[in-house]
Design a protein around this motif. Structure first.
Motif, PDB file in Angstrom:
ATOM      1  N   UNK A 234     -21.235   5.396  18.269  1.00 45.96           N
ATOM      2  CA  UNK A 234     -20.997   5.811  16.787  1.00 45.96           C
ATOM      3  C   UNK A 234     -20.312   6.405  16.001  1.00 45.96           C
ATOM      4  N   UNK A 235     -19.854   6.532  14.980  1.00 47.45           N
ATOM      5  CA  UNK A 235     -19.153   7.124  14.440  1.00 47.45           C
ATOM      6  C   UNK A 235     -18.918   8.595  14.539  1.00 47.45           C
ATOM      7  N   UNK A 236     -20.094   9.163  14.349  1.00 50.19           N
ATOM      8  CA  UNK A 236     -20.542  10.742  14.635  1.00 50.19           C
ATOM      9  C   UNK A 236     -20.304  11.453  15.851  1.00 50.19           C
ATOM     10  N   UNK A 237     -20.131  10.505  16.904  1.00 53.11           N
ATOM     11  CA  UNK A 237     -20.359  11.032  17.963  1.00 53.11           C
ATOM     12  C   UNK A 237     -18.431  10.950  18.952  1.00 53.11           C
ATOM     13  N   UNK A 238     -18.210  10.113  18.097  1.00 51.20           N
ATOM     14  CA  UNK A 238     -16.277  10.099  18.264  1.00 51.20           C
ATOM     15  C   UNK A 238     -15.900  10.797  18.565  1.00 51.20           C
ATOM     16  N   UNK A 239     -15.614  12.297  18.452  1.00 55.87           N
ATOM     17  CA  UNK A 239     -15.215  13.701  18.840  1.00 55.87           C
ATOM     18  C   UNK A 239     -15.916  14.177  19.939  1.00 55.87           C
ATOM     19  N   UNK A 240     -17.556  13.938  19.919  1.00 56.36           N
ATOM     20  CA  UNK A 240     -17.968  14.575  21.416  1.00 56.36           C
ATOM     21  C   UNK A 240     -18.116  14.039  22.112  1.00 56.36           C
ATOM     22  N   UNK A 241     -17.816  12.340  22.075  1.00 57.98           N
ATOM     23  CA  UNK A 241     -17.488  11.160  23.453  1.00 57.98           C
ATOM     24  C   UNK A 241     -16.226  11.949  24.084  1.00 57.98           C
ATOM     25  N   UNK A 242     -14.650  11.987  23.122  1.00 59.56           N
ATOM     26  CA  UNK A 242     -13.540  12.613  23.422  1.00 59.56           C
ATOM     27  C   UNK A 242     -13.622  13.384  23.935  1.00 59.56           C
TER      28      UNK A 242
END
Length: 122
Positions: A31-39
C-alpha cells in the motif's frame, strides 16, 4: 567473533525473525500509505539477520517532525509489541551466561523497534 555469533544467531532463531520482519515489510509496501513503515520493517529484518558487529546511530541531520510523527504512529500501531517481544527474549537469554551476547543483541533491537525513523544501521 562476530561472524561466529551471527552464524549461531541465524541457526537458533535469527532467520525466523528475519523472515517475519521481511514478510511484514513487503506486505506493508503493497500500500502507498504503508511504504514508509514497510521500509522500516525491512531495516529491522536486515538488523535481525546479522546483528553482531552492527550498531544503530541517529542520522547526522535533524530528522524533523515527520519522523517524530511516524515514530509515534509506529509505536502505537505495532512498535511497542515488537519492542516488548525483543525485551522478553532478551531477558530470557540473559538468564544464562552463554545467552548474554544474544540478550545484548535483542536489547539493541528493542531500541530500533521503538523508534526506527531517524536512525540508521551501521
Amino acid at each position: 567473533m562476530s561472524t561466529l555469533g551471527n552464524i549461531i544467531w541465524v541457526v537458533f532463531g535469527g532467520f525466523l525473525i528475519f523472515l517475519e520482519y521481511l514478510v511484514a515489510g513487503l506486505l506493508l509496501c503493497l500500500t502507498i500509505v504503508g511504504i514508509p513503515f514497510g521500509l522500516q520493517a525491512i531495516k529491522l529484518s536486515l538488523m535481525a539477520l546479522w546483528p553482531f558487529g552492527k550498531r544503530i546511530e541517529y542520522m547526522d541531520y535533524a530528522p524533523g517532525c515527520l519522523s517524530t510523527i511516524l515514530n509515534i504512529i509506529w509505536l502505537l500501531i505495532g512498535g511497542i509489541w515488537i519492542a516488548l517481544s525483543h525485551l522478553v527474549l532478551g531477558l530470557l537469554f540473559a538468564i544464562t551466561i552463554i545467552g548474554i551476547p544474544f540478550a545484548k543483541q535483542h536489547f539493541k533491537l528493542v531500541s530500533l523497534a521503538l523508534t526506527p525513523f531517524g536512525r540508521r544501521v551501521v
